[in-house]
Write an enzyme that holds these catalytic residues in place. Structure first.
Site, PDB file in Angstrom:
ATOM      1  N   GLY C  32     102.193 -11.778  -5.432  1.00  0.00           N
ATOM      2  CA  GLY C  32     101.732 -10.388  -5.464  1.00  0.00           C
ATOM      3  C   GLY C  32     102.639  -9.413  -4.757  1.00  0.00           C
ATOM      4  CB  CYS C 241      87.018 -10.150 -34.682  1.00  0.00           C
ATOM      5  SG  CYS C 241      88.389  -9.889 -35.840  1.00  0.00           S
ATOM      6  CB  CYS C 244      88.743 -14.067 -37.096  1.00  0.00           C
ATOM      7  SG  CYS C 244      88.594 -13.633 -35.363  1.00  0.00           S
ATOM      8  CB  CYS C 266      91.447 -10.208 -32.987  1.00  0.00           C
ATOM      9  SG  CYS C 266      90.098 -11.370 -32.951  1.00  0.00           S
ATOM     10  CB  CYS C 272      92.888 -12.372 -35.483  1.00  0.00           C
ATOM     11  SG  CYS C 272      91.657 -11.691 -36.603  1.00  0.00           S
TER      12      CYS C 272
END
Lengths: 258, 367, 293
Positions: C32, C241, C244, C266, C272
């Site tokens: 970080g 979605c 899909c 998606c 997808c």
């Protein structure tokens, strides 16, 4: 309450090149005691305040502070992390101009809550409640909690700055001309409020002011400065009622003829 | 039936093909040559070299041609090439005192050793469009002043003789001049790095900042001590050989700005300096650079740092036009994923707002 | 000028790659923490992925398989352009399948498919400093990180709740890494934040213009900042979605006509497509899909 001093100042001097900022200042400050540093502008009182609050490094001398764990630490030998932590927990600093001590574009609630969040409080509801309590203590209406200090009057801003400083229950607060920029009537109300808070919370405070009335109202003890030197110090009533130094006599007679 | 948009690859290829077509323009006209650019648009080529930090006229001209005359795009092209070049060593500081001067003016002295030499300048031309340039007419040969000395004393040396001006800055013995294109940059910066950043900084940005100091945002009370432009030798010390080798000559413009200074607790009254040095002929840039350099030295002289031109982080972080143009223009890249998130939030907040309004109305109605 | 065309494997010279790899190692060692590095001029503009490209160029080898996405999609122009760049200068194998990639360079999304050990996710970062818009000065923000002074970050969240009743940060949502540094996850929607937490993959972040590299090593705690009584939550979508039928994925809104008709699909195109290949269908997908293609 402990009977040991909170702050011990030993031979503190600050030079700017060959010019004296303040010279050979020594004193002790006790818990709950309010000390006023008075003098005209250029007398070195702000330099002294800045050295004491570690905003400025002195040329010589030492300042030790009794931490919450009862150990004395030399302020100038602490590392920056410790110093900054001290400044946002156990200390407060009230600037003459509230804009210097507030975040002007952040709400009043967040201004008060910031210190709590800085020391790890992560409960929004509690932070907000504490902020609301403090706003009412400094006589700011609770419904102003989400307003930014920009929309506040000078007196309100100053009271907000005080609340922001006191929310972590500091033991020592530095104040630089806290009533400086305010109208006389607003000054009186603020002084009243400050006196109440200092008494209730048992705060120790070091107040720099050129206004002897402020010193009279707030402080137990006072120091008179001239050309960087402390020329007279003692209990406030004593110094104001029976000044020994010529310069102090002059100050008192020129200002306190009300 | 929905078919997702595809074909990014073809679209890009076609776009670039169209770009090449537009770049070439009317095929009936002869293509512009690199030599023509170098000879006839030389100041444009100079600017590309200066802000790309690479002295190579041919490559700069190529970049300018490739970019269709877009200066920043050309600078970008040349920089992206420069970054891949190996480093053989660091040249010795160029000796501008031994410059073969083509132009040299001072505003602080009427006359001075070496004289004032105007050189190829736009100054004192009347800015009237010249129709004769529409055709390829004859141009007279230039006249040259006979016997220009090879060493023209710098104005700063004249003032330095009396101790009236701060001497050349000194770096510690073991100091190696920094290079912000090779090392991470950190604030506060040393002056060498700052000067490097300014030398490759955007001319327009520095000009505006310099101008702001004249209008009171960080005044520096400047006088043009000297501007000189001409050829200097670049020398490289080769440790294996034990002597210095000349790599050739480059044209540079140098500006020494002399600034009034009343003195402070630390220093007696003395003239101070702002410095500008750029590749090629660019007086505007060299002057702007020297003004900004001086403004950025506020801390050194105990001056208040209040104006934008005095703010090192602000100036240095924003003076690079390749960085700036990239980041500004990246906004046209798709951001729809983040926008979707914002859209959703705004919808929800508006819905809540509407619900509250309705509740209030209902409540009022009920009362 | 023929030597103009001669570039090293993956564009950057080896010295530069070593310098960047040192920065990456330091970043991994201090999760970080933003490591300054001497970012190079790249042949694409600043703000268009120069940081990510430099990181990828420094770690990529001939055996790697590269996937590049922008907004979750492999076929957005900038993803296409960066993928083409590496094909040209490194001749590496490329893929659109998340599972096959060893290095995935991304802008604004984390793939839906859970990343595995051995994979590296390289983020393109525009502004690496999470405190930047609260404190513009680099000298000050570095100090704040060093001293772990993050109160200001919560002030921002507090203000959100006070003003909007909720935390109104939807992307680039700040996280705390390994209990120490507050980090900007790049402008990914906060939907993706939980995927960073204890991921098996190595996550590297490159900011070219701002000259910073940071990292989240595998299995590292990544916690989104919040309040106890206003806990972090991710976006949810009302519908699956449209192509899909996937639930619990990030969806793009597609405007279908002038009349305000829209559908949600998606954002992760590979996810997808894979689902559709497996026979999943959403409401908008006619059964005669193959014929249409």
């Amino acid at each position: 309450m402990s009977d040991l001093p909170l702050l011990k100042v030993n031979n503190l001097s600050k030079f700017y090149g060959s010019r004296i900022g303040c010279k050979d200042v020594s004193f002790e400050l006790w818990p709950g005691e309010v000390l006023a540093i008075v003098g005209e502008s250029g007398s070195g009182k702000t330099t002294l305040l800045n050295c004491l609050s570690t905003r400025l490094l002195p040329s010589t001398g030492s300042v030790t502070y009794r931490m919450r764990d009862e150990t004395y630490r030399d302020l100038y030998h602490m590392n920056e992390a410790e110093r900054r932590f001290l400044m946002r927990t156990d200390w407060g600093f009230v600037h003459q101009n509230p804009a210097d001590g507030l975040r002007m574009s952040v709400s009043a609630g967040a201004n008060v809550g910031e210190r709590l969040m800085a020391v790890g409080d992560r409960n929004y509801g509690r932070i907000r409640q504490t902020a609301a309590d403090w706003l009412s203590r400094v006589e700011i209406a609770e419904d102003r909690i989400d307003d930014q200090p920009r929309s506040f009057s000078g007196g309100m801003r100053q009271r907000l700055q005080i609340a922001r400083n006191l929310v972590t229950s500091p033991r020592l607060v530095f104040m630089d001309e806290p009533t400086g920029g305010l109208d006389v009537s607003v000054q009186a109300r603020l002084l009243d409020l400050l006196r109440g808070l200092v008494n209730d919370l048992g705060l120790a405070a070091i107040v720099v002011t050129h206004d002897l009335a402020v010193a009279r109202l707030l402080s137990h003890r006072m120091m008179v400065m001239k050309d960087g030197h402390v020329i007279e110090q003692g209990l406030t009533d004593r110094v104001l009622d029976d000044p020994r130094e010529r310069y102090t006599q002059l100050l008192v007679s020129s200002i306190l003829q009300v | 039936m929905y078919v997702a948009v595809k074909g990014g690859e073809t679209a890009i290829a076609n776009a670039h093909r169209l770009l090449a077509d537009r770049r070439r323009g009317d095929r009936n006209l002869p293509a512009i040559t690199i030599e023509q650019l170098i000879e006839q648009l030389g100041l444009g080529v100079d600017r590309v070299m200066a802000e790309a930090s690479l002295f190579d006229r041919s490559l700069a001209a190529l970049a300018l041609k490739q970019s269709r005359g877009d200066m920043i795009e050309a600078i970008f092209l040349l920089r992206a090439y420069r970054t891949t070049l190996p480093r053989f060593g660091t040249s010795k500081p160029v000796e501008t005192g031994s410059m073969q001067v083509e132009r040299r003016v001072s505003a602080t002295y009427k006359d001075l050793p070496g004289g004032q030499l105007l050189g190829p300048t736009f100054d004192y031309t009347h800015r009237l469009l010249d129709p004769s340039l529409l055709e390829d007419g004859m141009v007279d040969q230039a006249v040259e002043r006979p016997g220009t000395p090879d060493h023209v004393m710098r104005v700063s040396d004249i003032l330095d003789g009396e101790g009236l001006i701060e001497p050349d800055g000194e770096m510690p013995e073991d100091h190696v001049a920094g290079d912000l294109t090779r090392e991470p940059m950190e604030f506060p910066m040393q002056r060498d790095l700052r000067l490097q950043a300014l030398a490759r900084g955007d001319e327009g940005f520095l000009l505006a900042l310099a101008y702001s100091t004249q209008r009171g945002y960080g005044r520096t009370h400047p006088f043009v001590g000297e501007i000189r432009m001409g050829l200097v030798e670049v020398e490289l010390e080769v440790p294996e050989l034990g002597f210095t080798v000349s790599l050739g000559e480059i044209r540079v413009t140098e500006c020494q700005m002399v600034n009034q200074f009343k003195g402070s607790a630390k220093a007696p009254p003395q003239f101070t300096r702002g410095y500008g040095l750029v590749f090629g002929q660019s007086e505007r840039k060299a002057m702007a650079m020297s003004l900004v350099d001086r403004a950025l030295r506020a801390d050194e002289f105990g001056e208040d740092r209040l104006a934008p031109a005095q703010d090192e982080e602000f100036v240095i972080s924003h003076c690079d036009n390749v960085q700036a143009t990239g980041f500004v223009e990246h906004l046209k890249l798709p951001h729809y994923v983040d926008f979707q998130a914002e859209l959703d939030l705004v919808r929800r907040m508006r819905a809540r707002h509407a619900a509250e309004m309705n509740r209030d109305i209902d409540k009022e109605a009920a009362e | 000028m023929s030597e103009l065309a001669a570039y090293n494997f993956a564009y950057l010279d080896e010295q530069t790659k070593r310098m960047i790899r040192r920065a990456i190692l330091k970043a991994i060692a201090i999760p970080g923490y933003q490591v300054p590095f001497a970012s190079r001029e790249m042949p694409m503009p600043y703000g268009w992925g120069t940081g990510g490209v430099q990181v990828t160029a420094s770690i990529i080898g001939p055996d790697d398989v590269l996937k590049v996405i922008d907004q979750g999609a492999d076929d957005t122009t900038n993803a296409v352009s960066i993928r083409a760049f590496f094909q040209k200068v490194a001749e590496v194998a490329v893929t659109t399948h998340t599972g096959e990639a060893t290095i995935i360079q991304t802008r604004h999304r984390i793939p839906e498919e859970t990343l595995k050990e051995g994979q590296v996710l390289v983020y393109q970062v525009p502004i690496p400093e999470p405190l930047r818009f609260l404190e513009p000065r680099e000298t000050e923000t570095r100090k704040m990180h060093a001293l772990e002074e993050y109160g200001l970050m919560h002030v921002k969240l507090y203000e959100d709740i006070a003003r909007h009743g909720r935390i109104a940060t939807t992307y680039a949502y700040p996280v705390k890494v390994h209990g120490r540094y507050v980090m900007d996850p790049s402008p990914t929607p906060k939907f993706d934040n939980p995927k960073m937490h204890r991921s098996e993959a190595l996550q590297l972040f490159g900011a070219g213009r701002e000259k910073r590299i940071y990292a989240v090593p595998p299995h590292t705690d990544v916690v989104s900042l919040d309040f106890e009584d206003h806990p972090f939550e991710i976006q949810t979508f009302d519908k699956p979605c449209a192509l899909c039928g996937a639930n619990h994925v990030y969806l793009d809104e597609i405007v279908l006509d002038d009349g305000g008709k829209r559908m949600f699909v998606c954002s992760d195109t590979d996810f997808c497509e894979t689902r559709r290949a497996e026979g999943h269908t959403g409401e908008m997908l006619a059964p005669s899909q193959e014929a249409a293609e």
